[in-house]
Design a protein around this motif. Structure first.
Motif, short mmCIF file in Angstrom:
data_model
loop_
_atom_site.label_atom_id
_atom_site.label_comp_id
_atom_site.label_asym_id
_atom_site.label_seq_id
_atom_site.Cartn_x
_atom_site.Cartn_y
_atom_site.Cartn_z
N LEU A 148 23.45 37.81 90.11
CA LEU A 148 22.03 37.83 90.42
C LEU A 148 21.77 38.34 91.82
O LEU A 148 22.42 37.92 92.78
CB LEU A 148 21.43 36.43 90.29
N ALA A 149 20.76 39.22 91.94
CA ALA A 149 20.26 39.65 93.25
C ALA A 149 18.77 39.34 93.31
O ALA A 149 18.04 39.58 92.34
CB ALA A 149 20.49 41.14 93.47
N LEU A 150 18.33 38.81 94.43
CA LEU A 150 16.92 38.53 94.66
C LEU A 150 16.34 39.68 95.47
O LEU A 150 16.86 40.01 96.54
CB LEU A 150 16.76 37.22 95.42
N LEU A 151 15.26 40.28 94.97
CA LEU A 151 14.58 41.37 95.67
C LEU A 151 13.14 40.95 95.92
O LEU A 151 12.39 40.70 94.96
CB LEU A 151 14.58 42.66 94.82
N THR A 152 12.76 40.87 97.18
CA THR A 152 11.40 40.43 97.49
C THR A 152 10.82 41.22 98.64
O THR A 152 11.48 41.46 99.66
CB THR A 152 11.39 38.91 97.81
N ASN A 153 9.58 41.64 98.48
CA ASN A 153 8.85 42.34 99.54
C ASN A 153 8.20 41.33 100.47
O ASN A 153 7.89 40.20 100.08
CB ASN A 153 7.79 43.26 98.95
N GLY A 154 7.95 41.78 101.71
CA GLY A 154 7.28 40.92 102.68
C GLY A 154 8.11 40.75 103.93
O GLY A 154 9.21 41.31 104.06
N SER A 155 7.57 39.99 104.86
CA SER A 155 8.26 39.79 106.14
C SER A 155 9.46 38.88 105.97
O SER A 155 9.51 38.02 105.07
CB SER A 155 7.30 39.19 107.16
N ALA A 156 10.43 39.04 106.85
CA ALA A 156 11.63 38.21 106.80
C ALA A 156 11.28 36.75 106.97
O ALA A 156 11.78 35.88 106.24
CB ALA A 156 12.62 38.67 107.87
N ALA A 157 10.41 36.44 107.94
CA ALA A 157 10.10 35.04 108.24
C ALA A 157 9.42 34.36 107.05
O ALA A 157 9.81 33.25 106.65
CB ALA A 157 9.21 34.96 109.48
N ALA A 158 8.42 35.02 106.48
CA ALA A 158 7.67 34.40 105.39
C ALA A 158 8.52 34.23 104.14
O ALA A 158 8.50 33.17 103.49
CB ALA A 158 6.43 35.22 105.07
N GLN A 159 9.28 35.24 103.78
CA GLN A 159 10.05 35.18 102.55
C GLN A 159 11.26 34.26 102.69
O GLN A 159 11.59 33.51 101.78
CB GLN A 159 10.47 36.58 102.11
N ARG A 160 11.91 34.30 103.85
CA ARG A 160 13.05 33.40 104.05
C ARG A 160 12.60 31.95 104.09
O ARG A 160 13.35 31.05 103.66
CB ARG A 160 13.78 33.77 105.35
N ALA A 161 11.40 31.70 104.60
CA ALA A 161 10.90 30.32 104.60
C ALA A 161 10.79 29.78 103.18
O ALA A 161 11.13 28.61 102.92
CB ALA A 161 9.55 30.26 105.31
N LYS A 162 10.32 30.62 102.25
CA LYS A 162 10.22 30.18 100.86
C LYS A 162 11.60 30.02 100.22
O LYS A 162 11.85 29.05 99.50
CB LYS A 162 9.36 31.17 100.06
N ILE A 163 12.47 30.96 100.50
CA ILE A 163 13.83 30.89 99.95
C ILE A 163 14.53 29.62 100.42
O ILE A 163 15.17 28.91 99.64
CB ILE A 163 14.62 32.15 100.35
N ASP A 164 14.39 29.32 101.70
CA ASP A 164 15.03 28.13 102.26
C ASP A 164 14.36 26.85 101.76
O ASP A 164 15.03 25.85 101.47
CB ASP A 164 14.99 28.17 103.79
N ARG A 165 13.04 26.87 101.68
CA ARG A 165 12.30 25.67 101.25
C ARG A 165 12.75 25.18 99.88
O ARG A 165 12.86 23.97 99.65
CB ARG A 165 10.80 25.97 101.24
N PHE A 166 13.04 26.13 99.00
CA PHE A 166 13.41 25.76 97.63
C PHE A 166 14.91 25.93 97.37
O PHE A 166 15.34 25.91 96.21
CB PHE A 166 12.57 26.55 96.64
N ALA A 167 15.70 26.08 98.45
CA ALA A 167 17.17 26.12 98.35
C ALA A 167 17.64 27.15 97.32
O ALA A 167 18.50 26.86 96.48
CB ALA A 167 17.70 24.73 98.03
N LEU A 168 17.11 28.36 97.41
CA LEU A 168 17.43 29.39 96.42
C LEU A 168 18.66 30.21 96.76
O LEU A 168 19.25 30.84 95.87
CB LEU A 168 16.23 30.33 96.26
N THR A 169 19.08 30.22 98.02
CA THR A 169 20.18 31.09 98.43
C THR A 169 21.45 30.91 97.59
O THR A 169 22.05 31.91 97.17
CB THR A 169 20.50 30.88 99.93
#
Length: 243
Positions: free
Chosen positions: A128-149
Motif C-alpha cells: 500500500l502507498a498513500l498519496l495525498t495532496n496538500g501541505s506537509a504539516a496539515a496532511q502529516r497531522a492527520k496521518i499521525d492523529r490516526f496512526a496511519l503510517t
C-alpha cells in the motif's frame, strides 16, 4: 474480485471523512458572523461564499496554491464573498476561516471500517502507498492523529514530495516504492481525475470511491473500472470482518 499486488490509496474523503462536516461548519461560521455584524444576513453570506468557493477552486493553479494553505485560501474566499454583499471586514474573514478549519479538523474521522480494511489488505499481502495532496504539516497531522503510517509501505504527501496528483511523477514514484508495474496496481480514491483518470492513463486500474452514492456527475469524462461506496468493499465479503 482478486486483490492486486499493490494499491495507491487516497487519504481525504477516501480513508478519512474530511468533507462531511463542511456544510455544517460553513453554516455555523456564517451564522456566528451575522450575529456579530449588524445588518449582515447569514443566508446571503453563505450564498456569496458558495459562489466564491466555486470560482476559487475551479482553477487548477489556484487549487494548487490554495491547498498548500487552506486557512489563508479560505480567508481570501470569505473576504471576496463579503465584498460581494457590501461588507469589508478582512479581520472577520480571517477569524471565520480559522473557526471553519478548527471545526472541520475536529470533526474529521476515519470512515467506518476504513482503518481495519487497510490492516486487512496488508495482512493479505497487498502493498500500500498513500498519496495525498496538500501541505506537509496539515496532511502529516492527520496521518499521525490516526496512526496511519504503519499501515503503508510508502507515503507521498504533495508538500513533501514536491508534486501532487494528477502529476504523473507521484504515481510513478509510488509504483517504484511498491516495486509494482501499473498493470498490477489499483488506484483508489474519491477524485475522478486525480484518483481514476490520471492513473488509468498510466495503466492502473481505477477505483472511484463514491461515498455519497450520487453516481457519476453529468458530463464526466472519467470512466472508473470500479465504483464503491467505501474502501471496505475492496475486501472479499468473507474477510470484511477481519481482524
Amino acid at each position: 474480485m482478486r486483490l492486486p499486488p499493490a494499491m495507491l490509496v487516497d487519504l481525504d474523503d477516501t480513508i478519512l471523512d474530511d468533507s462531511g462536516s463542511r456544510d455544517g461548519a460553513w453554516r455555523t461560521v456564517c451564522e456566528e458572523a451575522a450575529s456579530r455584524v449588524h445588518g449582515l444576513d447569514s443566508g446571503s453570506l453563505r450564498g456569496a461564499v458558495e459562489r466564491e468557493r466555486t470560482w476559487y477552486w475551479s482553477d487548477p493553479a489556484r487549487h494548487r496554491e490554495g491547498r498548500m494553505d487552506l486557512r489563508a485560501a479560505t480567508a481570501l474566499i470569505v473576504a471576496r464573498a463579503m465584498e460581494q454583499i457590501g461588507v469589508a471586514l478582512p479581520g472577520l474573514a480571517t477569524e471565520m476561516a480559522e473557526r471553519l478549519w478548527d471545526i472541520r479538523e475536529t470533526a474529521t474521522q476515519p470512515f467506518p471500517g476504513a482503518v481495519d480494511t487497510l490492516a486487512a489488505l496488508r495482512h493479505r499481502g497487498v502493498r500500500l502507498a498513500l498519496l495525498t495532496n496538500g501541505s506537509a504539516a496539515a496532511q502529516r497531522a492527520k496521518i499521525d492523529r490516526f496512526a496511519l503510517t504503519p499501515l503503508f509501505d510508502a507515503i507521498f504527501v504533495e508538500g513533501e514530495f514536491g508534486a501532487g496528483k494528477p502529476d504523473e511523477r507521484v504515481y510513478r514514484a509510488a509504483l517504484r516504492a511498491l516495486n509494482a508495474e501499473p498493470a498490477d496496481a489499483w488506484s483508489v480514491g474519491d477524485n475522478l481525475e486525480w484518483d481514476v483518470a490520471a492513473p488509468q492513463r498510466l495503466g492502473l486500474y481505477g477505483v472511484w470511491v463514491d461515498a455519497a452514492g450520487a453516481g457519476l456527475p453529468d458530463g464526466a469524462d472519467a470512466r472508473p473500472d470500479r465504483i464503491v461506496r467505501s474502501i471496505t468493499e475492496l475486501l472479499p465479503p468473507d474477510s470484511r470482518r477481519w481482524p
